[in-house]
Design a protein around this motif. Structure first.
Motif, PDB file in Angstrom:
ATOM      1  N   TYR A 120       0.835  -1.203   0.000  1.00  0.00           N
ATOM      2  CA  TYR A 120       0.000   0.000   0.000  1.00  0.00           C
ATOM      3  C   TYR A 120       0.869   1.253   0.000  1.00  0.00           C
ATOM      4  CZ  TYR A 120      -2.682   3.759   2.140  1.00  0.00           C
ATOM      5  OH  TYR A 120      -3.235   4.978   2.421  1.00  0.00           O
ATOM      6  N   LEU A 121       1.899   1.267   0.826  1.00  0.00           N
ATOM      7  CA  LEU A 121       2.710   2.480   0.963  1.00  0.00           C
ATOM      8  C   LEU A 121       3.551   2.752  -0.276  1.00  0.00           C
ATOM      9  CD1 LEU A 121       3.723   2.119   4.677  1.00  0.00           C
ATOM     10  CD2 LEU A 121       2.283   3.869   3.686  1.00  0.00           C
ATOM     11  N   VAL A 122       3.927   1.698  -1.016  1.00  0.00           N
ATOM     12  CA  VAL A 122       4.675   1.939  -2.247  1.00  0.00           C
ATOM     13  C   VAL A 122       3.835   2.767  -3.207  1.00  0.00           C
ATOM     14  CG1 VAL A 122       5.499   0.781  -4.316  1.00  0.00           C
ATOM     15  CG2 VAL A 122       6.231  -0.014  -2.092  1.00  0.00           C
ATOM     16  N   THR A 123       2.526   2.473  -3.275  1.00  0.00           N
ATOM     17  CA  THR A 123       1.682   3.220  -4.202  1.00  0.00           C
ATOM     18  C   THR A 123       1.217   4.538  -3.612  1.00  0.00           C
ATOM     19  OG1 THR A 123      -0.179   1.936  -3.399  1.00  0.00           O
ATOM     20  CG2 THR A 123       0.834   1.197  -5.439  1.00  0.00           C
ATOM     21  N   ALA A 124       1.069   4.628  -2.301  1.00  0.00           N
ATOM     22  CA  ALA A 124       0.415   5.804  -1.716  1.00  0.00           C
ATOM     23  C   ALA A 124       1.369   6.817  -1.121  1.00  0.00           C
ATOM     24  CB  ALA A 124      -0.570   5.345  -0.636  1.00  0.00           C
ATOM     25  N   ARG A 125       2.662   6.535  -1.159  1.00  0.00           N
ATOM     26  CA  ARG A 125       3.525   7.383  -0.347  1.00  0.00           C
ATOM     27  C   ARG A 125       3.681   8.798  -0.889  1.00  0.00           C
ATOM     28  NH1 ARG A 125       9.453   5.113  -1.192  1.00  0.00           N
ATOM     29  NH2 ARG A 125       9.559   5.171  -3.441  1.00  0.00           N
TER      30      ARG A 125
END
Lengths: 188, 471
Positions: B213-218
């Motif tokens: 999730y964080l790879v896409t949302a960071r």
């Protein structure tokens, strides 16, 4: 089983535990305390550019002190000791590859002691995916402290300073090498 | 036929190329220095485990009992089998993880076996035998993970399934019928005589989800927002996921009555969001939310209130004698004091005075019998394990792998901190398992899976291209 035997055994066990911890730390030393091999050439390169005499005199005691040094350190300090010679072969090899034009312009990667393969295939060290690059396009090899570029029969060729490479050719510092739309240089 | 003709053309173009590449492929198998190093360290680790078991038997009974040593050597063979498998499927994996995990696991088995001897348990009722069987199961599962997952990026594809699985596993113990309440916390499920703690597996699933999730949302988490007092504050809509995780952590705290697990999940999320965005504001917001929630909980939930009282005022006779008071904590402290610098020696202390000495309080049991010197060696092993995990993340080539390695290592380090800090009165005591040491099958399985994933990630690092130029 006497008290004394048990005491010796339990102290021995603690020593065994700590020996294990220190064995791991020893195996990890380059990881925990930094790599010496990479840092030395950079320092030599900087000081050699400003004051080669200082670099040569500074390298001399270092070379004397490193009697027990490992092979890579000995190898990099040896050329530094003879830095006042004008032979290009004696200089330490380039340590960085900098992309100067193309999709990843400005990116750089550190060169080790191994060869670097370049091509479209995913098992290459430097993967370049464009319309001109072959699967296994070229490779950079370290031959006696000099980076050589070898074209691996690529379709569209590898160009060193604008000239197509046909045999393994030495790559001087700061000289553009073009593969497809990507150009890179070797720097120290 | 238009659809087939391009494929046919591509096939004819591509057909000469494989033969060409195959003709120049170099297939020299170099001797694997990393694996040889691992073998040496693993043999030392097995030696430590065997010595610990033998010392326990000598200390308690004054003589050696070959039966248990044979069973333990079967486990040693399994560890060696894992090493051989790594030679084949993950030749460039990190050489330290397997020996460290084996050592910690072996020390745990020796200590649990020692407590069994003191209590006179034997056979299938004894926790030591169960721990050995669970170790075997966990190692086989870890091996399966290494063999099946050949590329960690496959996991990124299943990030939302991982989230769903994580939440389902978390909430499973709340289902009537299979949920089981032990020692006040509703964390177990029971199927027949088989009990399992699904939250242990959930932490791996959540680490995978957070990384994906964080790879896409960071970018939206790190770049957008206003600056207030030198802190980059995120937008309200970007706060959504952090609030969901906060609510989940608080639900665990309230309904499952488990402070440690909720701290673990929330801390994991905060660390991963900090690593991926580099914004201090997230850490402050997260800590503020958790401390606020915990402060409210310590006032309203009796069991949290009791933990705080036992932490702050342990030696007060009223707290010491109270139901759920500080008796256990203080006995653990007395045990460690009894051990002193070099300990009483394995099998020669009295760790069974402390309730739950085999699980939550295994650190104090080890502290009593191995002393401060031995305890620091164990903490040093954890430090090295986690340092390897962070190093694997640092060297990783893709962001998902980096985040996953950091997250998995942090799961281990946070558990160690919470447990060791809890039993030594640094922080309030919360029920988490000491990784690899404490009795408990689900925790062992989860930690061995973490070790397997770290091994897989470290193997990938050396196979990856150094730089990819993509049009």
């Amino acid at each position: 089983m006497s008290e004394l035997t048990l005491l010796v055994l339990r102290i021995g066990f603690l020593i065994l535990l700590w020996a294990f911890v220190f064995a791991i730390v020893y195996a990890l030393r380059s990881d925990l305390f930094g790599q010496k091999v990479r840092r030395l050439p950079a320092q030599n390169g900087q000081s050699a550019a400003s004051a080669p005499v200082v670099a040569a005199s500074a390298a001399a005691p270092a070379a004397a002190a490193s009697a027990a040094a490992t092979a890579p350190i000995a190898r990099t300090s040896a050329p530094a000791a003879t830095a006042d010679d004008d032979e290009p072969q004696a200089e330490p090899p380039a340590r960085r590859l900098v992309i100067t034009s193309g999709a990843k312009e400005g990116m750089e990667l550190e060169l080790g002691d191994d060869q670097l393969t370049i091509g479209r295939s995913a098992d290459s060290g430097l993967v370049i995916r464009d319309d001109y690059t072959s699967t296994h396009h070229a490779r950079l090899m370290l031959w006696s402290d000099q980076w050589m570029i070898q074209d691996l029969d690529s379709t569209n060729g590898t160009f060193l300073n604008g000239k197509r490479v046909s045999i393994p050719t030495p790559v001087p510092l700061n000289t553009p090498v073009s593969i497809g739309t990507t150009t890179f240089e070797l720097r120290r | 036929m238009p659809p087939t003709s391009p494929e046919g053309a591509a096939a004819t173009q591509a057909s000469p190329e494989p033969t060409f590449t195959r003709s120049i492929a170099i297939t020299v198998r170099q001797p694997s220095k990393l694996r040889n190093l691992e073998l040496v360290l693993l043999l030392v680790a097995l030696g430590i485990g065997g010595t610990a078991l033998a010392l326990v038997q000598l200390g308690v009974n004054g003589e050696l009992d070959p039966g248990v040593l044979w069973q333990a050597s079967a486990l040693g063979m399994l560890a060696l089998g894992m090493h051989v498998a790594l030679r084949i499927v993950a030749r460039d994996a990190d050489p330290f993880i397997l020996p460290i995990a084996t050592t910690l696991n072996a020390l745990g088995i020796a200590m649990i076996y020692r407590i069994d001897l003191a209590r006179g348990d034997s056979g299938w009722e004894s926790l030591g035998i169960r721990q050995m069987v669970w170790t075997a199961i966990a190692m086989v599962i870890a091996l399966a993970v290494i063999v099946v997952i050949r590329n960690h990026r496959v996991l990124a594809r299943y990030r939302y399934i991982a989230m769903l699985a994580g939440i389902v596993l978390l909430l499973l113990p709340m289902l009537p019928g299979i949920g089981l309440t032990l020692n006040g916390a509703r964390l177990w499920i029971q199927l027949g005589s088989f009990t399992f703690q699904p939250g242990e597996i959930a932490k791996i699933a959540l680490a995978i989800f957070f990384a994906g999730y964080l790879v896409t949302a960071r970018d939206s988490l790190s770049l957008v927002g206003r600056r207030v007092l030198g802190l980059q504050l995120p937008r309200a809509r970007d706060l959504g996921p952090i609030l969901i995780i906060w609510v989940a952590a608080m639900a665990v705290l309230i309904f499952q009555r488990d402070l440690g697990t909720s701290l673990l999940y929330f801390g994991l999320f905060i660390v991963m969001i900090y690593v991926s965005t580099g914004r201090l504001s997230w850490v402050l917001i997260g800590l503020g939310l958790f401390l606020g929630g915990a402060a409210v909980a310590s006032r309203t939930l009796t069991y949290v209130e009791g933990r705080f009282a036992a932490w702050l005022d342990s030696f007060n006779p009223e707290v010491y004698d109270a139901q759920g008071g500080s008796y256990q904590l203080v006995q653990g402290l007395f045990g460690m004091a009894q051990g002193g610098l070099v300990g009483t020696g394995l099998g020669q202390g009295r760790p069974t005075i402390t309730p739950l000495a085999e699980s939550d309080y295994i650190i104090t049991a080890l502290g009593e019998e191995l002393g401060l010197v031995g305890l620091f060696a164990i903490l040093g092993l954890y430090l090295l394990f986690v340092a390897r995990g962070f190093r694997i993340g640092f060297n990783g080539t893709d962001d998902f792998g980096r985040l996953l390695a950091v997250g998995l290592s942090f799961v281990v380090v946070l558990q160690v901190f919470v447990v060791v800090g809890g039993v030594t009165r640094v922080i309030p005591l919360t029920g988490l398992t000491t990784p690899f040491l404490a009795a408990g099958g689900s925790a062992l399985v989860a930690n061995w899976i973490i070790a397997a994933l770290l091994l897989r990630l470290s193997d990938e690092v050396r196979h990856q291209p150094r730089l990819v130029v993509d049009e």
